[in-house]
Scaffold this motif. Structure first.
Motif, PDB file in Angstrom:
ATOM      1  N   SER A 327       0.891  -1.237  -0.137  1.00  0.00           N
ATOM      2  CA  SER A 327      -0.102  -0.102  -0.110  1.00  0.00           C
ATOM      3  C   SER A 327       0.734   1.274  -0.062  1.00  0.00           C
ATOM      4  CB  SER A 327      -1.072  -0.123   1.237  1.00  0.00           C
ATOM      5  OG  SER A 327      -0.149  -0.079   2.345  1.00  0.00           O
ATOM      6  N   GLY A 328       1.984   1.225   0.421  1.00  0.00           N
ATOM      7  CA  GLY A 328       2.876   2.322   0.310  1.00  0.00           C
ATOM      8  C   GLY A 328       3.141   2.838   1.737  1.00  0.00           C
ATOM      9  N   LEU A 329       2.418   2.239   2.719  1.00  0.00           N
ATOM     10  CA  LEU A 329       2.487   2.806   4.005  1.00  0.00           C
ATOM     11  C   LEU A 329       3.605   2.178   4.689  1.00  0.00           C
ATOM     12  CD1 LEU A 329       1.189   3.974   6.531  1.00  0.00           C
ATOM     13  CD2 LEU A 329       0.091   1.605   7.039  1.00  0.00           C
ATOM     14  N   ILE A 330       4.258   0.976   4.608  1.00  0.00           N
ATOM     15  CA  ILE A 330       5.480   0.434   5.262  1.00  0.00           C
ATOM     16  C   ILE A 330       6.898   0.771   4.287  1.00  0.00           C
ATOM     17  CG2 ILE A 330       6.757  -1.280   6.663  1.00  0.00           C
ATOM     18  CD1 ILE A 330       4.214   0.051   7.756  1.00  0.00           C
ATOM     19  N   TYR A 331       6.376   0.491   3.073  1.00  0.00           N
ATOM     20  CA  TYR A 331       7.537   0.415   2.184  1.00  0.00           C
ATOM     21  C   TYR A 331       7.308   1.422   0.882  1.00  0.00           C
ATOM     22  CZ  TYR A 331       8.366  -3.942   4.574  1.00  0.00           C
ATOM     23  OH  TYR A 331       8.678  -4.928   5.511  1.00  0.00           O
ATOM     24  N   PHE A 346      -3.431  -2.606  -8.429  1.00  0.00           N
ATOM     25  CA  PHE A 346      -4.374  -3.334  -8.429  1.00  0.00           C
ATOM     26  C   PHE A 346      -4.690  -3.579  -6.607  1.00  0.00           C
ATOM     27  CE2 PHE A 346      -2.425  -4.507 -12.110  1.00  0.00           C
ATOM     28  CZ  PHE A 346      -3.546  -4.424 -13.033  1.00  0.00           C
ATOM     29  N   ILE A 347      -3.932  -2.916  -5.952  1.00  0.00           N
ATOM     30  CA  ILE A 347      -4.526  -2.860  -4.349  1.00  0.00           C
ATOM     31  C   ILE A 347      -5.153  -1.649  -4.095  1.00  0.00           C
ATOM     32  CG2 ILE A 347      -3.327  -3.112  -2.062  1.00  0.00           C
ATOM     33  CD1 ILE A 347      -2.619  -5.590  -4.213  1.00  0.00           C
ATOM     34  N   PRO A 348      -6.242  -1.870  -3.770  1.00  0.00           N
ATOM     35  CA  PRO A 348      -7.224  -0.709  -3.229  1.00  0.00           C
ATOM     36  C   PRO A 348      -6.531   0.114  -2.214  1.00  0.00           C
ATOM     37  CG  PRO A 348      -8.461  -2.589  -3.580  1.00  0.00           C
ATOM     38  CD  PRO A 348      -7.137  -3.204  -3.517  1.00  0.00           C
TER      39      PRO A 348
END
Length: 398
Positions: A327-331, A346-348
């Motif tokens: 999701s871009g939160l951790i990485y 494709f990840i909401p």
């Protein structure tokens, strides 16, 4: 579709939710636990690091450098007598790195100072005499634990910051001995998160992971439970259509999920004191689209699995893990390989993290909110169509 039938089914589902303590537990107790884990367990800020210092050249100058390190609020300094002792402490994890001030440090520092004086005084003869000698620049070796790359970078940066503080004080106290060369000063200004607190980004972004888990797990158990208890067969023998059945399920658990989101928003703003700069209406809209997609995915899993245990496992692995990792939160997404960057499209949760962090830190950026809402709405529509297709109309279709 009969509205009275849908209303009766929604009422039945809400009563069932109230009587089922596990649904309340998943919707309101689990988010609190996860918020505390994300709020206190995940922290990208390294405020103080433990570092060792070995002074092989004990002079007033090196002791001043040691004091500059000790007075730094970012360093917790431990003095060692030898490199061997510092290396053992580093291996045991007692420190994150150590700095070595070599035995020729003061001599090289004075030689470099005399060379700088000769250069700035335009004394050609002096410069030539100094240049004929091999003037070694004063160096301080910094050894860090590379098993944690981010912390290793912090160690080096904090040591350099302490040395810069020493240089500034030394230049002001004795400008003639060590004149400060002219240069360009850089003034940093941080927008959106001036305090540079990682929790201001992590906690809002964690809503995507928490709501993915709640939405998918909560609904993954619903239809699977209906199949296990035999109530699904009873419903399929009635005149209730699958459109009415699915609409009632969506409405009931959408109300529960949105109540959970509002509760989490209250916790983040008033308990964890994270500032909210955007619009509440925009937050509700983008959250609604995201939750419809998460609920649809949970219904899809439970319809396929028809077993609560298997459905919960699939929802956790296929729903929760991608939301956490991609999701871009951790990485950082831009740091991922090309294949994974393509997969994140494709990840909401990626789009929900983008909108929520913008709403909390930057304000209501309409381009981001509209774009992410459209993409999340398309995903929710896709999930509903798939669930509708695979849900049997009558018992004979099973």
């Amino acid at each position: 579709m009969n509205k009275d039938v849908v209303f009766a089914l929604v009422k039945k589902e809400l009563y069932q939710i109230i009587r089922d303590f596990s649904s309340i537990l998943i919707a309101f107790i689990l988010p609190v636990i996860l918020l505390f884990l994300f709020g206190f367990g995940i922290n990208f800020d390294t405020n103080t690091v433990k570092i060792g210092v070995i002074i092989e050249d004990k002079t007033p100058t090196t002791l001043e450098i040691l004091d500059a390190m000790r007075f730094s609020r970012f360093l917790n300094v431990f003095v060692f007598e030898s490199r061997k002792e510092a290396a053992k402490a580093l291996q045991k994890g007692m420190i994150r790195g150590f700095a070595v001030i070599p035995n020729d440090f003061t001599k090289n520092l004075k030689a470099a100072g005399r060379k700088m004086q000769g250069t700035q005084g335009n004394s050609v003869q002096t410069v030539q005499n100094i240049d004929t000698q091999s003037v070694k620049p004063p160096e301080i070796q910094v050894v860090t634990d590379g098993s944690e790359p981010n912390t290793a970078k912090f160690v080096s940066a904090y040591v350099q910051g302490a040395l810069q503080t020493y240089k500034s004080i030394n230049n002001e106290s004795s400008p003639k001995y060590n004149p400060k060369p002219p240069g360009i000063s850089v003034v940093q200004r941080f927008w959106y998160n001036p305090a540079l607190k990682s929790t201001y980004f992590v906690l809002p972004g964690s809503l995507a992971i928490i709501m993915t888990m709640i939405g998918t797990v909560l609904t993954a158990l619903v239809i699977a439970r209906e199949w296990e208890r035999g109530t699904m067969e009873a419903l399929l023998t009635t005149k209730v259509t699958k459109a009415e059945f699915l609409t009632a399920k969506y409405i009931a658990y959408f109300i529960l999920a949105m109540a959970s989101i509002v509760f989490c928003l209250f916790m983040i703003i008033f308990v964890f004191r994270v500032p909210f700069q955007g619009s509440i209406a925009a937050f509700i809209i983008v959250s609604a689209f995201f939750m419809l997609g998460a609920l649809g995915f949970g219904f899809l899993v439970s319809t396929i699995a028809k077993d609560q245990f298997i459905a919960s496992q699939i929802a956790g692995v296929v729903g929760f893990m991608p939301a956490m990792m991609l999701s871009g939160l951790i990485y950082e997404i831009n740091s991922m390989p090309a294949f994974l960057r393509l997969l994140t499209l494709f990840i909401p949760a990626r789009y929900y993290v983008s909108s929520i962090t913008s709403l909390f830190l930057s304000g209501t950026i309409m381009y981001t909110i509209v774009r992410d809402s459209i993409l999340l709405g398309l995903f929710a529509l896709l999930m509903f169509v798939l669930v509708y297709k695979i849900t049997p109309e009558r018992f004979d279709d099973c």
